[in-house]
Scaffold this motif. Structure first.
Motif, PDB file in Angstrom:
ATOM      1  N   MET A  35      12.190 128.221 130.265  1.00 11.45           N
ATOM      2  CA  MET A  35      12.159 127.266 129.151  1.00 11.45           C
ATOM      3  C   MET A  35      11.277 126.061 129.476  1.00 11.45           C
ATOM      4  SD  MET A  35      15.925 127.339 127.329  1.00 11.45           S
ATOM      5  CE  MET A  35      16.878 126.803 128.732  1.00 11.45           C
ATOM      6  N   TYR A  36      11.371 125.545 130.700  1.00  8.04           N
ATOM      7  CA  TYR A  36      10.532 124.415 131.089  1.00  8.04           C
ATOM      8  C   TYR A  36       9.055 124.790 131.024  1.00  8.04           C
ATOM      9  CZ  TYR A  36      14.022 121.000 132.705  1.00  8.04           C
ATOM     10  OH  TYR A  36      15.027 120.063 132.776  1.00  8.04           O
ATOM     11  N   GLU A  37       8.724 125.983 131.467  1.00  9.29           N
ATOM     12  CA  GLU A  37       7.333 126.434 131.437  1.00  9.29           C
ATOM     13  C   GLU A  37       6.838 126.523 129.995  1.00  9.29           C
ATOM     14  OE1 GLU A  37       3.830 126.898 133.041  1.00  9.29           O
ATOM     15  OE2 GLU A  37       5.622 126.510 134.240  1.00  9.29           O
ATOM     16  N   ALA A  38       7.644 127.097 129.104  1.00 10.46           N
ATOM     17  CA  ALA A  38       7.266 127.214 127.693  1.00 10.46           C
ATOM     18  C   ALA A  38       7.160 125.840 127.037  1.00 10.46           C
ATOM     19  CB  ALA A  38       8.281 128.085 126.952  1.00 10.46           C
ATOM     20  N   LEU A  39       7.988 124.912 127.453  1.00  7.76           N
ATOM     21  CA  LEU A  39       8.028 123.573 126.870  1.00  7.76           C
ATOM     22  C   LEU A  39       6.703 122.831 127.031  1.00  7.76           C
ATOM     23  CD1 LEU A  39       9.821 121.412 125.519  1.00  7.76           C
ATOM     24  CD2 LEU A  39      10.556 120.735 127.811  1.00  7.76           C
ATOM     25  N   LYS A  40       6.013 123.054 128.120  1.00  7.36           N
ATOM     26  CA  LYS A  40       4.768 122.335 128.414  1.00  7.36           C
ATOM     27  C   LYS A  40       3.712 122.517 127.337  1.00  7.36           C
ATOM     28  CE  LYS A  40       5.228 122.626 133.424  1.00  7.36           C
ATOM     29  NZ  LYS A  40       4.690 123.241 134.641  1.00  7.36           N
ATOM     30  N   THR A  41       3.675 123.702 126.719  1.00  4.80           N
ATOM     31  CA  THR A  41       2.613 124.005 125.765  1.00  4.80           C
ATOM     32  C   THR A  41       3.125 124.305 124.357  1.00  4.80           C
ATOM     33  OG1 THR A  41       2.671 126.326 126.455  1.00  4.80           O
ATOM     34  CG2 THR A  41       1.064 124.879 127.564  1.00  4.80           C
ATOM     35  N   ALA A  42       4.403 124.181 124.138  1.00  3.12           N
ATOM     36  CA  ALA A  42       4.976 124.503 122.831  1.00  3.12           C
ATOM     37  C   ALA A  42       4.553 123.488 121.778  1.00  3.12           C
ATOM     38  CB  ALA A  42       6.501 124.541 122.932  1.00  3.12           C
ATOM     39  N   PRO A  43       4.298 123.964 120.548  1.00  4.57           N
ATOM     40  CA  PRO A  43       4.045 123.021 119.458  1.00  4.57           C
ATOM     41  C   PRO A  43       5.312 122.196 119.186  1.00  4.57           C
ATOM     42  CG  PRO A  43       4.078 125.297 118.652  1.00  4.57           C
ATOM     43  CD  PRO A  43       4.239 125.347 120.141  1.00  4.57           C
ATOM     44  N   ALA A  44       5.155 121.069 118.524  1.00  8.46           N
ATOM     45  CA  ALA A  44       6.245 120.106 118.347  1.00  8.46           C
ATOM     46  C   ALA A  44       7.576 120.706 117.883  1.00  8.46           C
ATOM     47  CB  ALA A  44       5.814 118.978 117.423  1.00  8.46           C
TER      48      ALA A  44
ATOM     49  N   LEU B 138       5.209 100.632 135.944  1.00  4.72           N
ATOM     50  CA  LEU B 138       6.051 101.721 136.435  1.00  4.72           C
ATOM     51  C   LEU B 138       6.701 102.479 135.276  1.00  4.72           C
ATOM     52  CD1 LEU B 138       7.739  99.982 139.499  1.00  4.72           C
ATOM     53  CD2 LEU B 138       5.909 101.698 139.523  1.00  4.72           C
ATOM     54  N   ALA B 139       7.055 101.758 134.221  1.00  5.10           N
ATOM     55  CA  ALA B 139       7.612 102.406 133.027  1.00  5.10           C
ATOM     56  C   ALA B 139       6.571 103.347 132.431  1.00  5.10           C
ATOM     57  CB  ALA B 139       8.036 101.362 132.002  1.00  5.10           C
ATOM     58  N   TYR B 140       5.332 102.892 132.366  1.00  7.46           N
ATOM     59  CA  TYR B 140       4.230 103.714 131.844  1.00  7.46           C
ATOM     60  C   TYR B 140       4.101 105.003 132.663  1.00  7.46           C
ATOM     61  CZ  TYR B 140      -0.327 104.866 129.847  1.00  7.46           C
ATOM     62  OH  TYR B 140      -1.361 105.496 129.201  1.00  7.46           O
ATOM     63  N   GLU B 141       4.176 104.877 133.974  1.00  9.17           N
ATOM     64  CA  GLU B 141       4.102 106.060 134.842  1.00  9.17           C
ATOM     65  C   GLU B 141       5.252 107.031 134.567  1.00  9.17           C
ATOM     66  OE1 GLU B 141       3.488 105.467 139.085  1.00  9.17           O
ATOM     67  OE2 GLU B 141       2.446 103.583 138.632  1.00  9.17           O
ATOM     68  N   ALA B 142       6.447 106.493 134.380  1.00 11.03           N
ATOM     69  CA  ALA B 142       7.604 107.345 134.089  1.00 11.03           C
ATOM     70  C   ALA B 142       7.409 108.071 132.760  1.00 11.03           C
ATOM     71  CB  ALA B 142       8.894 106.519 134.073  1.00 11.03           C
ATOM     72  N   TYR B 143       6.977 107.348 131.725  1.00 13.40           N
ATOM     73  CA  TYR B 143       6.769 107.974 130.425  1.00 13.40           C
ATOM     74  C   TYR B 143       5.660 109.037 130.495  1.00 13.40           C
ATOM     75  CZ  TYR B 143       9.588 104.191 128.363  1.00 13.40           C
ATOM     76  OH  TYR B 143      10.588 103.315 128.039  1.00 13.40           O
ATOM     77  N   THR B 144       4.624 108.759 131.286  1.00 12.53           N
ATOM     78  CA  THR B 144       3.555 109.743 131.465  1.00 12.53           C
ATOM     79  C   THR B 144       4.105 111.008 132.111  1.00 12.53           C
ATOM     80  OG1 THR B 144       1.898 107.992 131.634  1.00 12.53           O
ATOM     81  CG2 THR B 144       1.304 110.151 132.547  1.00 12.53           C
ATOM     82  N   ARG B 145       4.992 110.836 133.060  1.00 10.54           N
ATOM     83  CA  ARG B 145       5.620 111.993 133.714  1.00 10.54           C
ATOM     84  C   ARG B 145       6.445 112.807 132.711  1.00 10.54           C
ATOM     85  NH1 ARG B 145       9.798 111.507 138.670  1.00 10.54           N
ATOM     86  NH2 ARG B 145      10.389 113.684 138.737  1.00 10.54           N
ATOM     87  N   VAL B 146       7.107 112.124 131.790  1.00  9.95           N
ATOM     88  CA  VAL B 146       7.864 112.831 130.745  1.00  9.95           C
ATOM     89  C   VAL B 146       6.930 113.734 129.957  1.00  9.95           C
ATOM     90  CG1 VAL B 146       9.172 112.576 128.587  1.00  9.95           C
ATOM     91  CG2 VAL B 146       9.687 111.089 130.522  1.00  9.95           C
ATOM     92  N   THR B 147       5.751 113.218 129.581  1.00 10.23           N
ATOM     93  CA  THR B 147       4.827 114.004 128.750  1.00 10.23           C
ATOM     94  C   THR B 147       4.314 115.243 129.470  1.00 10.23           C
ATOM     95  OG1 THR B 147       2.839 112.753 129.378  1.00 10.23           O
ATOM     96  CG2 THR B 147       4.074 111.982 127.439  1.00 10.23           C
ATOM     97  N   LYS B 148       4.307 115.234 130.785  1.00 10.23           N
ATOM     98  CA  LYS B 148       3.870 116.422 131.542  1.00 10.23           C
ATOM     99  C   LYS B 148       4.932 117.519 131.514  1.00 10.23           C
ATOM    100  CE  LYS B 148       0.693 113.891 134.368  1.00 10.23           C
ATOM    101  NZ  LYS B 148       0.440 113.133 135.542  1.00 10.23           N
TER     102      LYS B 148
END
Length: 186
Positions: free
Chosen positions: A35-44, A152-162
């Motif tokens: 599921m995590y793998e599919a989540l990376k590229t799934a449409p919204a 640091l918050a920006y870095e955390a949010y960027t990590r979420v998007t990955k």
């Protein structure tokens, strides 16, 4: 010296006494990996569904008693009773220290109570146990923003998007912090 009294519901206390430790299910782990793998590229829309399924799966401790503590702790938070939430979620983390979502939930309760140090400590523990927990990473970003650490918050949010590119309002959080953390063009 008087006897130490716990203010837990007797049913919850009994469940704790009868339960064993929460155990990870290897089949569940393989399913989560997929599921995590599919989540990376799934449409919204698909990402929203997958993200909900992942959150549901990661909220299962493997123990009905621990699941009950998590539910009751979340219910207490939903009604604004952060003291009770912290108490219930502390019982959860005491009895299931390997259950990442227990630490994440208690960190949210601590943050709502204005206890940022304990909230950060619990998030650290949650992410050490489950580094892909995008909701916990998002919570980390929100907490870092709250304590005045926008970069640091920006870095955390960027990590979420990955992990989950379409999670909640992470794009809005990044846009909000972009000017603060990246500067501006002249």
């Amino acid at each position: 010296m008087g006897a130490l009294r716990f203010n837990l519901n007797p049913v919850v206390a009994l469940c704790l006494a009868l339960s064993g430790p929460a155990m990870a299910d290897p089949q569940n782990t393989a399913r989560l990996d997929e599921m995590y793998e599919a989540l990376k590229t799934a449409p919204a829309p698909e990402a929203e569904r997958l993200g909900s399924e992942i959150r549901l799966e990661t909220s299962k401790s493997g123990s009905p008693a621990m699941n009950l503590l998590l539910k009751r702790g979340r219910d207490a938070m939903a009604t604004g009773n952060t003291g009770l939430a912290i108490e219930l979620l502390s019982a959860l983390t005491d009895h299931a220290p390997g259950f990442a979502e227990g630490w994440h939930a208690r960190s949210v309760a601590f943050a709502r109570a204005g206890l940022m140090g304990p909230a950060m400590t619990d998030l650290e523990r949650a992410l050490a146990l489950d580094p892909r927990n995008f909701a916990a990473i998002y919570s980390l970003g929100a907490l870092l923003e709250e304590i005045g650490q926008p970069a640091l918050a920006y870095e955390a949010y960027t990590r979420v998007t990955k992990i989950h590119p379409h999670f909640d309002d992470v794009a809005e959080a990044l846009a909000r912090l972009e000017g603060e953390t990246r500067g501006s063009d002249l």
